[in-house]
Structures are given as structure tokens and as C-alpha cells.
Design a protein around this motif. Sequence first.
Motif, mmCIF file in Angstrom:
data_model
loop_
_atom_site.group_PDB
_atom_site.id
_atom_site.type_symbol
_atom_site.label_atom_id
_atom_site.label_comp_id
_atom_site.label_asym_id
_atom_site.label_seq_id
_atom_site.Cartn_x
_atom_site.Cartn_y
_atom_site.Cartn_z
ATOM 1 N N GLY A 42 0.789 -1.224 0.000
ATOM 2 C CA GLY A 42 0.000 0.000 0.000
ATOM 3 C C GLY A 42 0.820 1.272 0.000
ATOM 4 N N ASP A 43 2.120 1.172 0.374
ATOM 5 C CA ASP A 43 2.996 2.344 0.291
ATOM 6 C C ASP A 43 3.239 2.693 -1.177
ATOM 7 N N ARG A 44 3.616 3.949 -1.432
ATOM 8 C CA ARG A 44 3.892 4.391 -2.788
ATOM 9 C C ARG A 44 5.393 4.579 -3.005
ATOM 10 N N LEU A 45 5.879 4.060 -4.128
ATOM 11 C CA LEU A 45 7.280 4.212 -4.517
ATOM 12 C C LEU A 45 7.313 4.907 -5.874
ATOM 13 N N ALA A 46 7.911 6.085 -5.931
ATOM 14 C CA ALA A 46 7.991 6.844 -7.183
ATOM 15 C C ALA A 46 9.298 6.539 -7.900
ATOM 16 N N VAL A 47 9.243 6.483 -9.234
ATOM 17 C CA VAL A 47 10.449 6.243 -10.022
ATOM 18 C C VAL A 47 10.533 7.281 -11.131
ATOM 19 N N LEU A 48 11.713 7.870 -11.260
ATOM 20 C CA LEU A 48 12.005 8.884 -12.280
ATOM 21 C C LEU A 48 13.237 8.416 -13.038
ATOM 22 N N SER A 49 13.027 7.889 -14.235
ATOM 23 C CA SER A 49 14.143 7.267 -14.945
ATOM 24 C C SER A 49 13.819 7.095 -16.417
ATOM 25 N N HIS A 50 14.862 7.131 -17.243
ATOM 26 C CA HIS A 50 14.730 6.673 -18.612
ATOM 27 C C HIS A 50 14.620 5.141 -18.599
ATOM 28 N N ASN A 51 14.381 4.561 -19.754
ATOM 29 C CA ASN A 51 14.262 3.106 -19.848
ATOM 30 C C ASN A 51 15.562 2.433 -19.427
ATOM 31 N N CYS A 52 15.444 1.440 -18.577
ATOM 32 C CA CYS A 52 16.604 0.662 -18.136
ATOM 33 C C CYS A 52 16.101 -0.621 -17.487
ATOM 34 N N TRP A 53 16.994 -1.587 -17.317
ATOM 35 C CA TRP A 53 16.573 -2.869 -16.746
ATOM 36 C C TRP A 53 16.116 -2.692 -15.295
ATOM 37 N N GLU A 54 16.700 -1.718 -14.587
ATOM 38 C CA GLU A 54 16.295 -1.492 -13.205
ATOM 39 C C GLU A 54 14.830 -1.068 -13.120
ATOM 40 N N PHE A 55 14.376 -0.247 -14.073
ATOM 41 C CA PHE A 55 12.972 0.186 -14.109
ATOM 42 C C PHE A 55 12.072 -1.034 -14.261
ATOM 43 N N ALA A 56 12.444 -1.930 -15.183
ATOM 44 C CA ALA A 56 11.637 -3.135 -15.409
ATOM 45 C C ALA A 56 11.552 -3.991 -14.149
ATOM 46 N N VAL A 57 12.668 -4.146 -13.450
ATOM 47 C CA VAL A 57 12.666 -4.930 -12.210
ATOM 48 C C VAL A 57 11.785 -4.261 -11.158
ATOM 49 N N LEU A 58 11.904 -2.946 -11.037
ATOM 50 C CA LEU A 58 11.094 -2.211 -10.066
ATOM 51 C C LEU A 58 9.601 -2.433 -10.288
ATOM 52 N N ALA A 59 9.181 -2.432 -11.560
ATOM 53 C CA ALA A 59 7.756 -2.569 -11.869
ATOM 54 C C ALA A 59 7.187 -3.873 -11.328
ATOM 55 N N PHE A 60 7.973 -4.940 -11.400
ATOM 56 C CA PHE A 60 7.490 -6.240 -10.921
ATOM 57 C C PHE A 60 7.765 -6.441 -9.433
ATOM 58 N N ALA A 61 8.875 -5.911 -8.929
ATOM 59 C CA ALA A 61 9.201 -6.090 -7.510
ATOM 60 C C ALA A 61 8.181 -5.386 -6.618
ATOM 61 N N THR A 62 7.788 -4.186 -6.992
ATOM 62 C CA THR A 62 6.771 -3.476 -6.203
ATOM 63 C C THR A 62 5.436 -4.208 -6.271
ATOM 64 N N ALA A 63 5.065 -4.665 -7.473
ATOM 65 C CA ALA A 63 3.788 -5.378 -7.622
ATOM 66 C C ALA A 63 3.774 -6.662 -6.800
ATOM 67 N N ARG A 64 4.923 -7.317 -6.673
ATOM 68 C CA ARG A 64 4.988 -8.585 -5.947
ATOM 69 C C ARG A 64 4.629 -8.419 -4.481
ATOM 70 N N ILE A 65 4.888 -7.262 -3.909
ATOM 71 C CA ILE A 65 4.628 -7.073 -2.479
ATOM 72 C C ILE A 65 3.505 -6.051 -2.237
ATOM 73 N N GLY A 66 2.784 -5.684 -3.309
ATOM 74 C CA GLY A 66 1.644 -4.782 -3.144
ATOM 75 C C GLY A 66 2.003 -3.333 -2.915
ATOM 76 N N VAL A 67 3.258 -2.970 -3.218
ATOM 77 C CA VAL A 67 3.665 -1.566 -3.151
ATOM 78 C C VAL A 67 3.228 -0.890 -4.446
ATOM 79 N N ILE A 68 2.728 0.327 -4.343
ATOM 80 C CA ILE A 68 2.165 1.014 -5.506
ATOM 81 C C ILE A 68 3.258 1.804 -6.219
ATOM 82 N N LEU A 69 3.565 1.415 -7.453
ATOM 83 C CA LEU A 69 4.588 2.090 -8.245
ATOM 84 C C LEU A 69 4.010 3.365 -8.850
ATOM 85 N N VAL A 70 4.776 4.451 -8.748
ATOM 86 C CA VAL A 70 4.364 5.745 -9.300
ATOM 87 C C VAL A 70 5.402 6.191 -10.332
ATOM 88 N N PRO A 71 5.257 5.805 -11.608
ATOM 89 C CA PRO A 71 6.204 6.260 -12.635
ATOM 90 C C PRO A 71 6.002 7.751 -12.915
#
Length: 527
Positions: free
Chosen positions: A62-91
Motif C-alpha cells: 500500500g505504500d507508494r514508490l515513485a520512479v524517475l528514470s529513462h528506460n533501463c533494466w532497473e525500471f523493469a525490475v522495479l515494476a514487478f518487484a513493487t507489484a509482488r509485495i503490493g507496493v504502488i509504483l508511481v512512474p
Amino acid sequence: MYNPLVQSVRQHAIGDLPRRTAMRFPDKVAIIDGDTRLSFREFDGLVARLSSALLHEGVAKGDRLAVLSHNCWEFAVLAFATARIGVILVPINFMLGSDEISYILKHSGASVFVVEDALVPVADDAVSALGSYVSPDRIVISRPGTAAGRNGWRNINEWFFSNTRFAPPVDVSDDDPIRLMYTSGTESRPKGVLLSSRSLMWQYVSCVIDGSMSASDIELHALPLYHCAQLDCFLEPDIYLGATSVLLRGADAATILRTIESEQITKFFAPPTVWISLLRHPTFDSTDLTSLRKGYYGASPMPVEVLKEIQRRLPGVQLWNFYGQTEMSPVATILGPAEQLTHAGSAGRAALNVETAILDDLDQEVPAGTVGEIAHRSPHATLGYYRNDEKTAEAFRNGWFHSGDLGYLDEAGRLTVVDRKKDMIKSGGENVASREVEEAIYLLEGVAEVAVFGVSHPHWVEAVAAEVVLKPGSGLTEQAIIDHSRSVLAKFKAPKYVIISDSLPKNPSGKIVKRQLREKHTDIALD
């Protein structure tokens, strides 16, 4: 009846996808980002490490994690890692200024802010602008060739490569929010669109089936991942299927063409403006593009003449038009390859898991061929606007999600988008669809790009204006464009003002920003 033992076995949320794909294709390449190549096993391992590290840091469901980045593998990992634990990703759109970023941080209540190293200066300004508001934890993504660290910022590699023990699984249900996407709409402040695993998963299924996607695809991702089109129509479905994804930092035409050839790309998405830039690039004809088999476009309609040119110069490529918006996760309708020329300009039929209707001002369905507001019913739809119950109620009134677009359906259920409500020009009491005028101007051989918009006029209230980019060597003049328009359109539809320029303003997704054109030329009728 809810049973937690049953629920844990039945769970199929976005965060589960990398693990399940890794079990099917452990050694297949999942992500290519420059010199970095990750197999599905490696990708899932990084997702597991990052999600565990977040939990151990005290970041909770339920916490929010914001990401500010160009395309990179870390962004892709973040998108799934946050979803796995129910953290809300804010691109966050990396083209925004510090005040705009600060607004999103404050409105979303982000407790963690992950930023690419090159964007730390604007991120620091955004955090400073928060004032007395609680500042989020700051994490930096250090990319090759950038500084190793920043004052006040921790390196994300501490999480990726730490020895943190894996945390226990988190129960993430279908309608738990896992994404908060901020729209770039016409209002003074963007709206936060909440999406769940249910919204996204059903949308992925629609994209995969109607878009003929498969595990054998090798896809190039050049448009920004902060945008739901690239992230949720293409990258995450690729991970779901087991397809290979090649990431680029931006939509540079020369780099796109070179990468299609070097990586044997089979699948590519871009808005019409980027497809046009590829066709106009001097290396287009000398580049081996024969591997490309599937092409997708969206964000705005493809001009019919450009569509014909793509099919002529890339005869081996099948095309799909994806139409939708963030609130639909984002796809709503799809036009397939068989109808690209026979129904050029159409947005296609409702996607597999979508019901689409045209409504009048009383929210009643209208007959085929009648223009009204485009509306949808679907599990794709957003959970609502974050902290904005009024806008949510307005958009979801009377059993439909109201898109804000105008269009009509034909007898076979194919949708034609006439215009955004905000882009409909009302000149002398008559409605003028900007898209219709654009299509007329594109008939001229020397036109590369065009955008039609309304400007204030002392007599007509609003007048039609067009800004045009010419092909190299074209001798077209403003008056010639006006004369041509009058020859193929009703007089009231033809532009009263034409401006020839070197380029049109676009956002990072490639969509033409007509708001800037209206502001730039606001006094043209008074000159």
C-alpha cells in the motif's frame, strides 16, 4: 467465502509473472539493455531480491514508490518487484519540471523516490520544493558513465546485490492497487489513475490475443516506460509470455533503425510521429529491416497516407492500431492487420475484454454512425482517481467509463475517433474535427507532419489553424496549403491560418502537444 490458504494458491498477480515465466524459460534472454543481458531466471532473481529488500527496509503493502528514470533494466525490475509485495509504483515523466514532480510526490504520498543518476539534480529540486512535507527516502540508479553516487542518495545496487534474506510472500489480491499513473491531461494538475493486477492482467490478455503476441517475439522498447502504453501493452506482456525485450533510452530514429537490424527485432511499437521519423531518416532504405514482422501504433491516429507508405516500404510488416487511455490500462479498441487499408483511420473494434458504446449528452446509447462520447465497460478500467472522488464519480456515471473522446461506431462495431472533446474546433457555430483537416493536408505530397488546432478569433470565436512541417526539398507555401484545403474540404473547415515550422512540439511519448501550439499562436488572428 474467503480462505487464505486457497487464496495463496490461486493468486495470479502481476508480481507473480516473472517467477512463472522463469520456470518455463529459465535461460532465455528476457531483457537486453546495452551490454546487460538478463535471462528470465536472472530477472526473476533480481525481482525477488528487490522486493525482499524493500520489505526489510520497512516499505509495506500500500505504500507508494515513485520512479524517475529513462528506460533501463532497473525500471523493469522495479515494476514487478513493487507489484509482488503490493507496493504502488508511481512512474514519473522525466520531462517534467521540479515543481510538477514535487506535486506528484506530495499528492501520491510517495515514501521512496528512485531516480536515475542523470536526473538527480531535478529530483533534488523537487524534494526541496516539498518544504515541510515529509521527504521520501532517496535511492539512485547509477547508470554506466554517470557519477558513482550522490549526496543524500543511496545506491539501488545495495538492494540488488545485498545478502538480504528473502522475505515471506505478501498476499496481493486482484483489486489491490499496484500502480498509480499520473495523466498529462488538460487540467492544471494531473490526475492519479489507480490500477490493479486485475485491470492490468485482463488488459494483457486483450493485447496478447488481439495483438497476436507470442513468446517468439523480440521486441524493441524505445518509448518511455513511465507511459502505460510501452510498459503495459508491450514490456510487461512480453515478460508474461516469455518474449525478449530490448530497451532503448529514447526514440532516436537512427538508433531504432540500427537496433532493429543488429538485434533482429521482430516487433515494434511507436506513435505515428516516430514511424514518420523512421520513414524520413536517410538510412531507412539502406538498413536491413527484414526481421520486423509486427508493428503497432497508437497515442494518436495514423495519417492514412503515412499508413499506405509504411505498407509500401515495409511490406513484410503487419500493423495494429491500439486505441485507449491510461484509465483503461490502457487498451480499449484494436484495429488488426486485415483492416488497416480497408478501414484506414479506424480505431478498430472493442478489445477482447472490453465493451464499447457511443453515448449522447444524457448517457444514452446512440445509433451506428452517430457521433457521441466514447464509453467503455471492462475489467481493464481504473479503480478510480486517487484522492479525487468527484472526478471518479464523473467519469464512471451511469454504468460506463466516459473517455472524453468523441467518435462513432459503424454497423460492424468498428470505432472511428472523431476528436478529443477539447480538440473539437467550434468555428462560427460549426464543429470542425481537427483530425479531418489533418488528413486533408496529409494528401499533399510535400507534407511531413501537421497539427490542426483552434485559435481565438474576433469574428468566428474560434478559427482553424495548422502548423505544418514539410519534407526536405518541398516548395509548398502557406497559401498553397490553404488553397488545397479549400479544394477538398468545406470552406468553414479549411484552415484560415497556416504556419510552416521545422518541428512540432511533442511529449516523450511522441504525442503532439496541441496545447503548446494554441498557446504559441493565441494572438495569430490579431496580427
